[in-house]
Design a protein around this motif. Structure first.
Motif, PDB file in Angstrom:
ATOM      1  N   GLY A  30      98.860   7.890 -65.346  1.00  0.00           N
ATOM      2  CA  GLY A  30      98.846   9.320 -65.090  1.00  0.00           C
ATOM      3  C   GLY A  30      97.559   9.981 -65.562  1.00  0.00           C
ATOM      4  N   MET A  31      97.544  11.301 -65.476  1.00  0.00           N
ATOM      5  CA  MET A  31      96.333  12.045 -65.815  1.00  0.00           C
ATOM      6  C   MET A  31      95.954  11.893 -67.278  1.00  0.00           C
ATOM      7  N   VAL A  64      87.681  10.893 -56.014  1.00  0.00           N
ATOM      8  CA  VAL A  64      88.983  10.272 -55.744  1.00  0.00           C
ATOM      9  C   VAL A  64      89.711  11.024 -54.636  1.00  0.00           C
ATOM     10  N   VAL A  65      89.723  12.352 -54.725  1.00  0.00           N
ATOM     11  CA  VAL A  65      90.394  13.163 -53.705  1.00  0.00           C
ATOM     12  C   VAL A  65      89.741  12.968 -52.342  1.00  0.00           C
ATOM     13  N   GLU A  66      88.416  12.923 -52.306  1.00  0.00           N
ATOM     14  CA  GLU A  66      87.714  12.706 -51.033  1.00  0.00           C
ATOM     15  C   GLU A  66      88.051  11.339 -50.450  1.00  0.00           C
ATOM     16  N   HIS A  67      88.144  10.331 -51.317  1.00  0.00           N
ATOM     17  CA  HIS A  67      88.503   8.986 -50.855  1.00  0.00           C
ATOM     18  C   HIS A  67      89.914   8.977 -50.281  1.00  0.00           C
ATOM     19  N   MET A  68      90.840   9.641 -50.964  1.00  0.00           N
ATOM     20  CA  MET A  68      92.209   9.719 -50.458  1.00  0.00           C
ATOM     21  C   MET A  68      92.246  10.413 -49.099  1.00  0.00           C
ATOM     22  N   ALA A  69      91.471  11.487 -48.968  1.00  0.00           N
ATOM     23  CA  ALA A  69      91.420  12.203 -47.687  1.00  0.00           C
ATOM     24  C   ALA A  69      90.878  11.304 -46.591  1.00  0.00           C
ATOM     25  N   ASP A  70      89.859  10.508 -46.891  1.00  0.00           N
ATOM     26  CA  ASP A  70      89.306   9.577 -45.908  1.00  0.00           C
ATOM     27  C   ASP A  70      90.379   8.604 -45.416  1.00  0.00           C
ATOM     28  N   LEU A  71      91.175   8.074 -46.351  1.00  0.00           N
ATOM     29  CA  LEU A  71      92.222   7.131 -45.970  1.00  0.00           C
ATOM     30  C   LEU A  71      93.289   7.811 -45.128  1.00  0.00           C
ATOM     31  N   GLU A  72      93.651   9.035 -45.483  1.00  0.00           N
ATOM     32  CA  GLU A  72      94.658   9.757 -44.712  1.00  0.00           C
ATOM     33  C   GLU A  72      94.156  10.073 -43.309  1.00  0.00           C
ATOM     34  N   LEU A 123     100.459  17.185 -59.479  1.00  0.00           N
ATOM     35  CA  LEU A 123     101.151  17.790 -60.615  1.00  0.00           C
ATOM     36  C   LEU A 123     100.157  18.368 -61.617  1.00  0.00           C
ATOM     37  N   HIS A 124      99.102  17.627 -61.862  1.00  0.00           N
ATOM     38  CA  HIS A 124      98.078  18.097 -62.798  1.00  0.00           C
ATOM     39  C   HIS A 124      97.415  19.376 -62.271  1.00  0.00           C
ATOM     40  N   ALA A 125      97.181  19.429 -60.972  1.00  0.00           N
ATOM     41  CA  ALA A 125      96.519  20.590 -60.377  1.00  0.00           C
ATOM     42  C   ALA A 125      97.364  21.848 -60.503  1.00  0.00           C
ATOM     43  N   ALA A 133      91.033  23.745 -56.090  1.00  0.00           N
ATOM     44  CA  ALA A 133      90.034  23.902 -55.023  1.00  0.00           C
ATOM     45  C   ALA A 133      89.630  22.544 -54.453  1.00  0.00           C
ATOM     46  N   ILE A 134      89.533  21.539 -55.321  1.00  0.00           N
ATOM     47  CA  ILE A 134      89.171  20.190 -54.873  1.00  0.00           C
ATOM     48  C   ILE A 134      90.254  19.635 -53.956  1.00  0.00           C
TER      49      ILE A 134
END
Length: 210
Positions: A30-31, A64-72, A123-125, A133-134
């Protein structure tokens, strides 16, 4: 002459390695377990490389968020106009569309570590506005891409509906996994079709509901 390219390739490879390690760390602990050093230890690299490549932990999280978006984005199910016309004329969903729905859902569900990492970030956000924003930027990338494949009056609203259903399906599977992919993939397809049907509707003004 190739040295700059080699250095750039090496830097890109290191960044990708650290992002993968951060996802594994998020999934495992987790975070609270996401620190520079723990990510570096998991990636088996020298201390200080997270700061060197990303500047800060927030920079790593954004990657990490950008990578997840790429996969989605790679898992978005696209239905061609010809397939839509066939479905409208026959009343049946073409077999290739069913297959695309299965592939799209299975592609995302095949990485439970990625799903856990994503919800840890969500959850952390909720308690850290600077991260919102990210995550919002990553979400908007998905909505933009999905909207392009939805033939309706408000494709962005329809895309948000599809994203919400996908997140719900993944959260259910994460919290209490069931071997029901044959049911979940059609649910994803149904949501896409329902979204296209629902969003020609004109919203009712809030004052009319009181």
């Amino acid at each position: 002459m190739n040295a700059p390219h080699s250095r750039r390739d090496a830097a890109d490879a290191m960044r990708a390695r650290l992002v993968a390690a951060a996802i594994d760390q998020l999934s495992a602990e987790g975070m609270r377990g996401l620190t520079h050093r723990r990510v570096e230890q998991r990636a088996e690299v020298s201390q200080g490389l997270v700061k060197y490549h990303f500047g800060s932990l927030d920079g790593l999280i954004e990657a990490v968020v950008e990578h997840m978006a790429d996969l989605e984005l790679g898992a978005i199910m696209r239905v061609t106009p010809e397939q839509q016309a066939t479905a409208a004329a026959t009343g049946e969903v073409p077999l290739e569309v069913w297959r695309a729905a299965h592939r799209a859902y299975a592609e995302i569900a095949a990485r439970p570590d990625l799903v856990r990492a994503r919800f840890e970030l969500y959850l952390h956000a909720g308690r850290h506005p600077e991260l919102q924003a990210i995550i919002r930027r990553g979400r908007e990338r998905f909505v933009d891409a999905a909207a392009a494949s939805l033939p309706c009056a408000d494709p962005r609203a329809a895309a948000r509906m599809v994203l919400a259903l996908m997140n719900g399906l993944l959260l259910h599977q994460l919290s209490a996994p069931e071997d029901i992919v044959d049911e979940l993939a059609p649910a994803y397809l149904i949501a896409t079709g329902a979204a296209a049907l629902l969003f020609p509707l004109t919203p009712v003004p809030p004052e009319a509901l009181s």
